[in-house]
Scaffold this motif. Structure first.
Motif, PDB file in Angstrom:
ATOM      1  N   LEU A 394       0.829  -1.216   0.046  1.00 47.10           N
ATOM      2  CA  LEU A 394      -0.124  -0.206   0.212  1.00 47.10           C
ATOM      3  C   LEU A 394       1.066   1.058  -0.020  1.00 47.10           C
ATOM      4  O   LEU A 394       0.511   2.282  -0.599  1.00 47.10           O
ATOM      5  CB  LEU A 394      -0.993   0.090   1.226  1.00 47.10           C
ATOM      6  CG  LEU A 394      -2.327  -0.884   1.190  1.00 47.10           C
ATOM      7  CD1 LEU A 394      -3.001  -0.828   2.422  1.00 47.10           C
ATOM      8  CD2 LEU A 394      -3.129  -0.349   0.097  1.00 47.10           C
ATOM      9  N   PHE A 395       2.145   1.211   0.387  1.00 45.15           N
ATOM     10  CA  PHE A 395       3.078   2.439   0.581  1.00 45.15           C
ATOM     11  C   PHE A 395       3.794   2.321  -0.897  1.00 45.15           C
ATOM     12  O   PHE A 395       3.765   3.174  -1.664  1.00 45.15           O
ATOM     13  CB  PHE A 395       4.097   2.392   1.563  1.00 45.15           C
ATOM     14  CG  PHE A 395       5.072   3.526   1.795  1.00 45.15           C
ATOM     15  CD1 PHE A 395       4.317   4.897   1.862  1.00 45.15           C
ATOM     16  CD2 PHE A 395       6.119   3.158   1.218  1.00 45.15           C
ATOM     17  CE1 PHE A 395       5.288   5.548   2.074  1.00 45.15           C
ATOM     18  CE2 PHE A 395       7.161   4.173   1.229  1.00 45.15           C
ATOM     19  CZ  PHE A 395       6.699   5.564   1.797  1.00 45.15           C
ATOM     20  N   ASN A 396       4.575   1.058  -1.239  1.00 41.18           N
ATOM     21  CA  ASN A 396       5.346   0.822  -2.319  1.00 41.18           C
ATOM     22  C   ASN A 396       5.163  -0.581  -2.710  1.00 41.18           C
ATOM     23  O   ASN A 396       5.596  -1.175  -1.839  1.00 41.18           O
ATOM     24  CB  ASN A 396       6.747   1.379  -2.338  1.00 41.18           C
ATOM     25  CG  ASN A 396       7.455   1.442  -3.506  1.00 41.18           C
ATOM     26  OD1 ASN A 396       7.900   0.406  -3.994  1.00 41.18           O
ATOM     27  ND2 ASN A 396       7.465   2.415  -4.255  1.00 41.18           N
ATOM     28  N   LYS A 397       4.631  -0.891  -3.951  1.00 39.09           N
ATOM     29  CA  LYS A 397       4.456  -2.409  -4.212  1.00 39.09           C
ATOM     30  C   LYS A 397       6.060  -2.952  -4.276  1.00 39.09           C
ATOM     31  O   LYS A 397       5.854  -4.193  -4.287  1.00 39.09           O
ATOM     32  CB  LYS A 397       3.698  -2.334  -5.720  1.00 39.09           C
ATOM     33  CG  LYS A 397       4.468  -1.853  -6.728  1.00 39.09           C
ATOM     34  CD  LYS A 397       3.652  -1.948  -8.227  1.00 39.09           C
ATOM     35  CE  LYS A 397       4.225  -1.383  -9.283  1.00 39.09           C
ATOM     36  NZ  LYS A 397       3.259  -1.601 -10.479  1.00 39.09           N
ATOM     37  N   ARG A 398       6.899  -2.417  -4.490  1.00 42.59           N
ATOM     38  CA  ARG A 398       8.148  -3.014  -4.618  1.00 42.59           C
ATOM     39  C   ARG A 398       9.013  -3.066  -3.351  1.00 42.59           C
ATOM     40  O   ARG A 398       9.587  -4.143  -3.122  1.00 42.59           O
ATOM     41  CB  ARG A 398       9.066  -1.991  -5.935  1.00 42.59           C
ATOM     42  CG  ARG A 398       8.690  -2.334  -6.997  1.00 42.59           C
ATOM     43  CD  ARG A 398       9.630  -1.412  -8.135  1.00 42.59           C
ATOM     44  NE  ARG A 398       9.243  -1.413  -9.576  1.00 42.59           N
ATOM     45  CZ  ARG A 398       8.369  -0.481  -9.974  1.00 42.59           C
ATOM     46  NH1 ARG A 398       7.995   0.523  -9.120  1.00 42.59           N
ATOM     47  NH2 ARG A 398       7.944  -0.632 -11.248  1.00 42.59           N
ATOM     48  N   TRP A 399       9.037  -1.931  -2.794  1.00 38.55           N
ATOM     49  CA  TRP A 399       9.852  -1.907  -1.566  1.00 38.55           C
ATOM     50  C   TRP A 399       9.178  -1.920  -0.053  1.00 38.55           C
ATOM     51  O   TRP A 399       9.822  -2.235   0.928  1.00 38.55           O
ATOM     52  CB  TRP A 399      10.817  -0.512  -1.445  1.00 38.55           C
ATOM     53  CG  TRP A 399      11.596  -0.388  -2.796  1.00 38.55           C
ATOM     54  CD1 TRP A 399      11.137   0.241  -4.230  1.00 38.55           C
ATOM     55  CD2 TRP A 399      12.650  -1.234  -3.323  1.00 38.55           C
ATOM     56  NE1 TRP A 399      12.294   0.098  -4.884  1.00 38.55           N
ATOM     57  CE2 TRP A 399      13.173  -0.605  -4.520  1.00 38.55           C
ATOM     58  CE3 TRP A 399      13.428  -1.991  -2.576  1.00 38.55           C
ATOM     59  CZ2 TRP A 399      14.283  -1.229  -5.200  1.00 38.55           C
ATOM     60  CZ3 TRP A 399      14.566  -2.603  -3.152  1.00 38.55           C
ATOM     61  CH2 TRP A 399      14.973  -2.085  -4.429  1.00 38.55           C
ATOM     62  N   GLY A 400       7.912  -1.839  -0.033  1.00 36.84           N
ATOM     63  CA  GLY A 400       7.382  -1.859   0.997  1.00 36.84           C
ATOM     64  C   GLY A 400       7.182  -0.757   1.755  1.00 36.84           C
ATOM     65  O   GLY A 400       7.608   0.416   1.272  1.00 36.84           O
ATOM     66  N   TYR A 401       7.411  -0.636   3.083  1.00 36.76           N
ATOM     67  CA  TYR A 401       7.334   0.519   3.896  1.00 36.76           C
ATOM     68  C   TYR A 401       8.643   1.131   4.117  1.00 36.76           C
ATOM     69  O   TYR A 401       9.850   0.437   4.099  1.00 36.76           O
ATOM     70  CB  TYR A 401       6.835   0.061   5.293  1.00 36.76           C
ATOM     71  CG  TYR A 401       5.254  -0.293   5.563  1.00 36.76           C
ATOM     72  CD1 TYR A 401       4.323   0.566   5.268  1.00 36.76           C
ATOM     73  CD2 TYR A 401       4.887  -1.624   5.647  1.00 36.76           C
ATOM     74  CE1 TYR A 401       2.927  -0.068   5.398  1.00 36.76           C
ATOM     75  CE2 TYR A 401       3.764  -2.000   5.649  1.00 36.76           C
ATOM     76  CZ  TYR A 401       2.751  -1.127   5.451  1.00 36.76           C
ATOM     77  OH  TYR A 401       1.429  -1.616   5.502  1.00 36.76           O
ATOM     78  N   LEU A 402       8.447   2.350   4.436  1.00 37.40           N
ATOM     79  CA  LEU A 402       9.723   3.295   4.378  1.00 37.40           C
ATOM     80  C   LEU A 402      10.564   3.090   5.797  1.00 37.40           C
ATOM     81  O   LEU A 402      11.803   2.940   5.754  1.00 37.40           O
ATOM     82  CB  LEU A 402       9.369   4.709   4.542  1.00 37.40           C
ATOM     83  CG  LEU A 402      10.645   5.687   4.488  1.00 37.40           C
ATOM     84  CD1 LEU A 402      10.960   6.018   2.818  1.00 37.40           C
ATOM     85  CD2 LEU A 402      10.175   7.029   5.085  1.00 37.40           C
ATOM     86  N   SER A 403       9.903   2.731   6.691  1.00 37.59           N
ATOM     87  CA  SER A 403      10.483   2.501   7.973  1.00 37.59           C
ATOM     88  C   SER A 403      10.849   1.052   8.484  1.00 37.59           C
ATOM     89  O   SER A 403      11.399   0.855   9.549  1.00 37.59           O
ATOM     90  CB  SER A 403       9.498   3.149   9.226  1.00 37.59           C
ATOM     91  OG  SER A 403       8.384   2.700   9.185  1.00 37.59           O
TER      92      SER A 403
END
Length: 469
Positions: A394-403
């Motif tokens: 839901l945040f980024n389909k490739r990398w997942g969550y920032l934190s």
């Protein structure tokens, strides 16, 4: 100022930086026609591996959890094969490049697309022989040239409404602080002409009619040349006209506008030093690391993506809870399997040894039960693995969550933030929701052995002497 007091539309700003970079690469002879800017290809906090032409995401320890070669994501198996015995070490600047700000987005997108070109063999031979490091250097030269030529900033100054996202609460946030007796200083690497345009556009419309943006600050420093601004002394010049006429000076005065100089000059002028100063910026190294390491200033990081990540986490609570339940189920099944396995091991050495899970079971039943449990774990793995891969989509389909580095742990970016930022937030105007007299304290930091659930369930089993009966 940039991405702290003035927030840009990343797709617009970095998109144009990318366009200018591509123009320069084309002039150099690279076949870049047809390439387009994809801002979703990267997120802040990733690390470029210049040796392998990869973009990686690491956890707080530097262990690599996800990776991309060129513009193609690598499988979990491939990541383990390549990086199973390696860790990200940001001190090795010749290999690793940390994407610490939004300004890194265009750089990373351009580089990963050029890696594809190198792998496909479409870079003309007359440009020379490139490896991934050489390719990064060529791309970097094109991007630096784009910034030095000044076309991008001129375009932004001509059409600020296309690039700048206004925050009506920000001027009042600074007014509250100023009226509470705080000394406000603006330190930016941008030149005065650009700074004045951006600040005037972003602030003056929201201020009282008798105020301009410069009235908010006790001292303004442009062309500061951070990070050297925090490390050493450079000559300071006072700007005496809006056209940029300057004269040398040796001490900043309240209400002055200056170019260059050093942080220690600012400290002497304000008679405020060390942790009595809170420095707010968006760059972990240039802003936070250097001001803290060299001057012991307090630091605050601005990370606008937190707002999007927070919303994504809220909307994925049900998903993450379902994933956690599956993981817990596998843990229970795995524990029973391990007990049965231990029973077989013990029986092969000591005939009467048992474990709780294997009471009254003969070896044949044990083996059959273990096979059934293996099947159950394989079924659970089949459900868990794709859910772990999709966690954070839901945040980024490739990398997942920032934190987050993965489902359980913090990302390398988050570790850097914890190390160098006393506090962090998504925008400066969030301070408006607190009084200017607020003293921010950190939350209690729990350790693994601080589990109150575990403590409460076992506390009655431990006598006062700390020994089990």
């Amino acid at each position: 100022m940039d991405y702290t007091l003035v927030h840009y539309n990343v797709k617009a700003w970095e998109g144009r930086a990318y366009d200018y970079c591509m123009e320069n690469l084309k002039k150099m002879g690279f076949p870049v026609d047809g390439l387009t800017f994809d801002p979703d290809l990267v997120i802040r906090g990733l690390v470029i591996d210049k040796e392998r032409g990869n973009l990686v995401k690491a956890d707080r320890f530097g262990c690599i959890k996800r990776a991309m070669h060129g513009t193609k994501m690598l499988s979990t198996h491939a990541v383990r094969e390549i990086y199973g015995r390696e860790m990200v070490d940001l001190r090795l600047e010749g290999r690793w490049v940390f994407l610490s700000t939004f300004f890194s987005v265009s750089e990373a997108v351009a580089y990963m697309q050029m890696v594809d070109m190198l792998d496909d063999g479409v870079i003309p031979a007359n440009l020379g022989s490139f490896d991934y490091k050489g390719l990064y250097k060529a791309m970097g030269m094109a991007l630096v040239t784009a910034h030095l030529e000044g076309h991008l900033k001129n375009e932004i100054m001509s059409n600020p409404e296309q690039f700048v996202e206004l925050d009506p609460e920000l001027p009042f946030t600074l007014l509250d602080q100023k009226e509470a007796g705080k000394k406000l200083v603006l330190i930016t690497n941008s030149d005065y002409h650009y700074t004045n345009k951006m600040m005037h556009y972003s602030f003056n419309r929201f201020l009282p009619s008798d105020m301009g943006w410069r009235d908010l600050f006790d001292i303004i420093v442009v062309s500061a040349n951070k990070p050297e601004f925090f490390q050493m002394s450079h000559p300071m010049y006072e700007l005496v006209t809006d056209e940029g006429l300057m004269r040398p000076c040796f001490k900043a005065q309240i209400g002055g506008l200056y170019s260059g100089g050093s942080a220690k000059m600012v400290e002497r002028s304000l008679n405020i030093h060390g942790n009595d100063i809170l420095y707010i910026g968006d760059h972990i190294y240039t802003d936070l690391n250097q001001s803290k390491v060299h001057l012991q200033w307090r630091t605050a990081l601005i990370c606008r993506e937190l707002e999007e990540e927070y919303n994504a986490l809220i909307h994925s609570r049900g998903y993450r809870q379902s994933l956690l339940e599956l993981i817990n189920q596998k843990e229970v099944v795995g524990d029973i399997f391990n007990q049965l396995q231990l029973t077989l091991q013990r029986r092969s050495k000591r005939l009467n040894a048992q474990t709780v899970a294997a009471t009254d079971m003969d070896n044949e039943n044990l083996s059959q039960s273990m096979q059934k449990l293996l099947v159950v774990m394989q079924i659970l793995d089949g459900k868990i693995a794709p859910m772990l891969e999709a966690d954070g989509a839901l945040f980024n389909k490739r990398w997942g969550y920032l934190s987050r580095g993965d489902f359980w742990d913090k990302s390398h970016l988050m570790r850097q933030i914890e190390k160098y930022a006393d506090i962090y937030t998504s925008r400066v105007s969030n301070f408006l929701y607190y009084t200017p007299f607020m003293y921010f304290r950190s939350q209690e930091q729990n350790l693994a052995h601080d589990s109150y659930t575990n403590y409460c369930s076992q506390v009655d089993q431990f006598p006062s002497n700390g020994k089990l009966d």
